[in-house]
Design an enzyme around this catalytic site. Structure first.
Site, PDB file in Angstrom:
ATOM      1  N   SER A   1       5.742  -1.707  -8.667  1.00 29.24           N
ATOM      2  CA  SER A   1       5.263  -0.497  -9.330  1.00 29.24           C
ATOM      3  C   SER A   1       4.495  -0.867 -10.583  1.00 29.24           C
ATOM      4  CB  SER A   1       6.435   0.423  -9.711  1.00 29.24           C
ATOM      5  OG  SER A   1       7.093   0.930  -8.569  1.00 29.24           O
TER       6      SER A   1
ATOM      7  N   SER B   1       5.023   0.820  -3.689  1.00 32.03           N
ATOM      8  CA  SER B   1       4.665   0.700  -5.102  1.00 32.03           C
ATOM      9  C   SER B   1       4.513   2.078  -5.723  1.00 32.03           C
ATOM     10  CB  SER B   1       3.348  -0.083  -5.254  1.00 32.03           C
ATOM     11  OG  SER B   1       3.139  -0.456  -6.595  1.00 32.03           O
TER      12      SER B   1
ATOM     13  N   ASP C   1       2.734   3.821  -8.436  1.00 34.12           N
ATOM     14  CA  ASP C   1       1.574   3.572  -9.292  1.00 34.12           C
ATOM     15  C   ASP C   1       1.155   4.869  -9.985  1.00 34.12           C
ATOM     16  OD1 ASP C   1       1.703   1.033  -8.210  1.00 34.12           O
ATOM     17  OD2 ASP C   1       0.176   1.422  -6.697  1.00 34.12           O
TER      18      ASP C   1
END
Length: 374
Positions: free
Chosen positions: A251, A289, A291
């Site tokens: 992340s 992830s 983001d």
């Protein structure tokens, strides 16, 4: 390779000749180059298992609830927790500082900041508060299930926030993070636009804990150092060293501050450009992830009083946004490099994650003709 070889010495991107973009940085090359923005960090390194921390970003020296800054959040990939995000995007403003920490500590951090805010002067009648807390998962180096972030650590990060240089690498919310298979961390950068383009400053801070195929200003550093996402699938030897993430998961939280007078609508546009800077470094925003890019403006002309009956603001026109976009993309890219290059090797929770070897990075950059602009 020994930890000493990995960590001596750690330098920022520009010391390696890496200076993305065309605009010059501010005096500190940090998010704090945006006047009024302060950063506070608390690093928690306890025993053999706790490697985490808190990073606080305060948008201005006053009461964030009483004097609100316009803001917007862009979600590049939503595998994560970002407390307060729905109200930020609904109302287009911040009413608290921003906290970054580890995944299972977001609720503890949010509760602690709520207590801290409600105890501030002129907050006795407040009955609703939208605290803003982002996270990345540092569960490799950190005993994340222990949820070690305390209210005292949150208060200390908020109360010690300051302007000026910002510590980078394995500190604060970046203490236990990993990026591109190497030790990640906190990174920051800024850009100052020429007066002919408004003279605005854009500052960025990242909590880097993601993967991909690292490239530095186009140089294939990840491939040359034999550590990159999907390596097992494409490399004949199928041998990924250390904690390299074979799918590029992880992340990143990106915070973009500017003194350009922007509405929340144009801040949303600005936030979306953060993913372009992230992509330059080799991220593909993998499925696993989280983001997130949060952008805010500190300009007095767009500030919002909490009880204002009307807003009379003077904001930058759409046609003037392009240079601000460019500045943010470049500053995001450099912030990621600073997070990597300033990080030190960290051991914890039964694992060790090496800092990226800067001597090897220098060699790759030289081979591919990367050098600082004149």
């Amino acid at each position: 390779m020994s930890a000493a070889a990995q960590d001596a010495p750690r330098v920022r991107a520009r010391d390696l000749g890496v200076a993305p973009g065309i605009f010059s940085p501010g005096s500190n090359n940090a998010i704090t180059d945006v006047a009024g923005v302060r950063v506070g960090q608390v690093t928690l390194s306890e025993g053999d298992t706790v490697r985490t921390g808190v990073t606080a970003i305060l948008p201005h020296p006053g009461n964030a609830y009483r004097s609100r800054v316009p803001a917007a959040l862009h979600v590049g990939n939503g595998f994560g927790k970002f407390i307060g995000s729905t109200q930020v995007n609904e109302l287009g403003e911040l009413e608290t500082p921003i906290l970054l920490t580890c995944t299972l500590c977001v609720w503890k951090a949010a509760d602690a900041m709520a207590d801290w805010m409600l105890a501030q002067p002129d907050m006795q009648q407040v009955r609703s508060l939208n605290v803003v807390v982002g996270e990345t998962n540092d569960g490799g180096l950190n005993d994340i299930r222990a949820r070690p972030v305390t209210a005292a650590a949150v208060r200390r990060a908020l109360e010690t926030a300051k302007s000026g240089p910002v510590q980078e690498g394995s500190v604060g919310a970046g203490t236990g993070t990993v990026a591109f298979g190497w030790k990640g961390g906190i990174g920051t950068s800024s850009r100052k636009l020429p007066e002919s383009l408004g003279g605005w400053t854009v500052g960025v801070l990242v909590q880097a804990n993601f993967g991909g195929v690292l490239q530095v200003e186009g140089a294939p550093v990840g491939r040359e150092l034999d550590r990159y996402a999907f390596q097992n699938a494409v490399a004949a030897q199928g041998n990924v060293r250390g904690l390299a993430d074979d799918r590029g998961d992880g992340s990143v939280i990106i915070v973009v501050a500017t003194d350009a007078p922007l509405s929340d609508r144009n801040l949303r546009r600005l936030a979306s450009r953060g993913m372009m800077g992230l992509g330059r470094t080799g991220s593909s925003a993998s499925n696993g992830s989280g983001d997130y890019v949060l952008a805010f403006s500190t300009a007095e002309s767009v500030r919002r009083g909490f009880d204002a009956a009307q807003l009379q603001t003077t904001e930058l026109a759409n046609e003037q946004m392009s240079a601000v976009f460019q500045a943010s993309v470049d500053a995001v890219e450099e912030s990621v490099y600073n997070a990597l290059f300033m990080a030190t090797t960290v051991s914890g929770n039964g694992q060790t994650v090496e800092a990226i070897p800067l001597d090897k990075v220098r060699e790759v950059l030289q081979q591919h003709g990367v050098k600082a602009p004149r």
